[in-house]
Enzyme design. Structure first.
Site, PDB file in Angstrom:
ATOM      1  N   GLU A   1      39.908   3.444  18.130  1.00 59.19           N
ATOM      2  CA  GLU A   1      39.146   4.381  17.308  1.00 59.19           C
ATOM      3  C   GLU A   1      37.645   4.120  17.330  1.00 59.19           C
ATOM      4  O   GLU A   1      36.855   4.952  16.859  1.00 59.19           O
ATOM      5  CB  GLU A   1      39.642   4.369  15.854  1.00 59.19           C
TER       6      GLU A   1
ATOM      7  N   ASN B   1      37.548  -1.034  20.661  1.00 58.39           N
ATOM      8  CA  ASN B   1      38.317  -2.028  19.919  1.00 58.39           C
ATOM      9  C   ASN B   1      39.801  -1.886  20.293  1.00 58.39           C
ATOM     10  O   ASN B   1      40.194  -0.944  20.993  1.00 58.39           O
ATOM     11  CB  ASN B   1      38.099  -1.831  18.421  1.00 58.39           C
TER      12      ASN B   1
ATOM     13  N   CYS C   1      42.547  -0.817  19.039  1.00 56.62           N
ATOM     14  CA  CYS C   1      43.334   0.406  18.774  1.00 56.62           C
ATOM     15  C   CYS C   1      42.645   1.687  19.187  1.00 56.62           C
ATOM     16  O   CYS C   1      43.227   2.784  19.056  1.00 56.62           O
ATOM     17  CB  CYS C   1      43.707   0.455  17.300  1.00 56.62           C
TER      18      CYS C   1
END
Length: 619
Positions: free
Chosen positions: A308, A304, A306
């Site tokens: 994580e 995704n 970002c």
């Protein structure tokens, strides 16, 4: 005598302390407007609780709504922003924060089908991740039209323009992630793409770094740039073939060597671009797949926006965070303690809420619905870690602080796995579970024996349960607790917040723990040693905290390592090598330069991490 200049932290009718928190609720999470809207955030909590409890048996809905509502009270549990904004509204939106999209087929039809799927997903509020490795390298001949391929980076420009257009129409999200294999022939162009001002501004970019590449870097060996031979004309590249696992293929495929480069030279280019522009990040893709609980059916090549949640094609982020700052008793005193029992008791409620999101949510694409309903992947994490440590009197860069952080994450993960086993017993396990093979995954093998025994007997409801997200917006909502596992960025700063009409408004913001200290001890009381900010910490301390938590997290961690502007390049390069040696799944750094804009503005003009720009609010 303590100062009484500050208003009380909670007047009774609202849990908000800061104006920016109330603004965030009003503009991003409130259902309705003015007189016909929700009067306060407690009405928003009730809406979310009732919507998720509606997925329970009819005779249990009232009881579960009350328990869900209790978990939300006081910002103890913070569901992902899409859940807060969309649950119970009836709007045609997804409750999932982010998605990784399907394979981009290397044809004009395939490329624009993938673009359409990404646009539909962003329109409904989801951030998106793409692996562009399937697209032929620049300069090679296309088989059918005999035209010259323009390469993956050129098509990323089209995605970027599309995302910008969608954002300008009022859609909240504008975040994308692009990844490319470290052995793709266009990797150097990919690495350098964001040096051009204004280019690919809606993208985060990360290189898929393999174990073989890191070994070649260590050995100062030659590194082959390759592409599947069946997709190339016979005259393209050399006659030399190497077998490689490649996205979109089952098992290794013959790949033609297009050219050789020095592994250490390519690594240096990646590092130099990151040092200068904060991108690309690196995704240690072999490690991601080695530790994947669904290793037997998934091959992950993207994450995704970002980072994580490394996800399979059409996988989704179903995020929520335990606010650790809300569980500190007697803060700033010798008796200060973190209520681990309270956290342990709340986690099953949070897991149940997130599991119900799978059934309550709409999905932009049917393929996303099928994937998520089959694996029921969750991403329960933490926020407010740095503030909690400050309130406990522990330094973020100290061994005791890291031990406490690891302890609480272990409590959350074990409680989450226990809860998922209980849910499997009650509601049934996830459809993709093959118990014997699932139990062979390294992460599951690291869990306590009673959890593994429970999985053997009852299965597990959710294939994955934990990740640590940036929590940028929801942490602001919760009176500006420190985000995710990050240290407090600053104790006072100005924040630019994106408005619905695309403009930005500037707010003064104060860190939660700092505000609490001043209210309890007075405006002039000196700050204890535990009050440290991101820019005061040695970059190795950032890395050490990420490494302390990763063994307790089954997915991954979003972390920005703040680098001083004058940090030596050699030491910077060593950070990434150290990240790999510590077993991390990825690494992202930010070194301020005068050319970059910032969301958080300090008096000394220190700039903020790139992932927090207004158009990239991650939750």
């Amino acid at each position: 005598m303590p100062s009484t200049a500050r208003p009380p932290r909670d007047t009774g009718d609202t849990p908000f302390v800061a104006d920016i928190s109330r603004h965030i609720w009003r503009t991003k999470y409130r259902f309705g407007f003015a007189s016909d809207g929700e009067a306060g955030i407690r009405e928003s909590w009730a809406r979310v609780a009732e919507a998720l409890a509606a997925m329970e048996a009819p005779d249990q809905r009232t009881a579960w709504a009350a328990r869900f509502r209790e978990a939300l009270e006081g910002f103890r549990f913070l569901p992902g922003g899409r859940i807060l904004a969309g649950a119970g509204t009836g709007h045609r939106v997804t409750l999932f924060n982010c998605f990784v999209m399907g394979r981009i087929e290397d044809s004009m039809d395939g490329i624009f089908d993938a673009l359409k799927e990404g646009a539909l997903t962003m329109q409904q509020g989801g951030g998106v991740g793409f692996d562009f490795s399937t697209l032929r390298p620049r300069g090679t001949m296309t088989r059918h039209t005999r035209t010259i391929a323009s390469g993956p980076v050129s098509f990323m420009d089209i995605w970027d323009a599309t995302c910008s257009t969608i954002l300008s129409t009022g859609a909240r999200r504008g975040a994308m992630m692009a990844t490319l294999r470290c052995d793709h022939p266009d990797i150097e162009e990919f690495v350098e793409a964001k040096r051009e001002p204004g280019r690919l501004t809606r993208f985060n970019v990360s290189v898929q770094v393999t174990d073989a590449f890191m070994e070649a870097v260590r050995d100062d060996a030659a590194w082959p740039l390759v592409f599947p031979a069946e997709a190339l004309e016979p005259e393209a590249g050399s006659e030399e073939l190497l077998e490689r696992d490649w996205p979109g293929y089952e098992g290794p495929v013959p790949c033609r060597v297009m050219r050789w480069v020095g592994a250490r030279e390519l690594w240096g280019r990646i590092m130099r671009a990151t040092y200068d522009t904060a991108e690309p990040g690196v995704l240690f893709v072999d490690r991601v797949n080695h530790w994947n609980n669904l290793w037997y059916r998934e091959h992950i090549t993207a994450s995704n926006p970002c980072g994580e949640e490394p996800l399979p094609p059409y996988g989704a982020c179903n995020l929520g965070s335990v606010n650790l700052a809300a569980f500190v008793g007697k803060p700033f005193s010798e008796q200060a303690e973190l209520d681990l029992d309270g956290i342990r008791d709340m986690v099953p409620v949070a897991v149940r809420m997130l599991d119900n999101v799978v059934d309550a949510s709409r999905f932009p694409l049917e393929a996303q619905a099928e994937t998520e309903r089959a694996n029921r992947r969750l991403g329960l994490g933490i926020t407010g870690l740095a503030d909690a440590l400050i309130m406990l009197g522990l330094r973020y860069d100290g061994e005791a602080g890291r031990r406490k952080a690891a302890e609480v994450m272990r409590v959350i993960t074990h409680a989450a796995y226990h809860a998922s086993v209980d849910l499997a017993r009650e509601k049934g396990p996830c459809a993709v579970l093959e118990r014997e093979r699932y139990l062979q995954s390294p992460f599951v093998q690291s869990l306590p024996e009673d959890i593994r025994t429970g999985i053997t007997e009852y299965g597990i409801r959710n294939s994955h349960l934990t990740s640590i997200a940036p929590t940028g917006t929801i942490s602001l909502l919760a009176n500006n607790v420190s985000g995710g596992l990050e240290p407090a960025y600053a104790f006072h700063f100005r924040r630019h917040v994106l408005e619905l009409d695309g403009t930005t408004t500037e707010y003064p913001v104060e860190d939660y723990a700092h505000d609490l200290w001043r209210r309890e001890r007075g405006e002039d009381a000196p700050l204890p040693e535990a009050f440290v900010t991101a820019t005061e910490l040695d970059p190795q301390a950032h890395l050490a905290m990420q490494a302390a938590l990763q063994p307790q997290v089954d997915s991954s961690i979003s972390k920005t390592i703040n680098i001083p502007a004058d940090f030596p390049f050699g030491a910077f390069e060593d950070l990434y090598q150290r990240a790999y040696d510590l077993g991390l799944k990825g690494c992202t750094t930010y070194r301020p330069t005068p050319e970059r804009g910032a969301v958080l503005e300090l008096e000394d003009s220190v700039l903020a991490p790139h992932c927090c720009s207004p158009e990239r609010e991650p939750d």
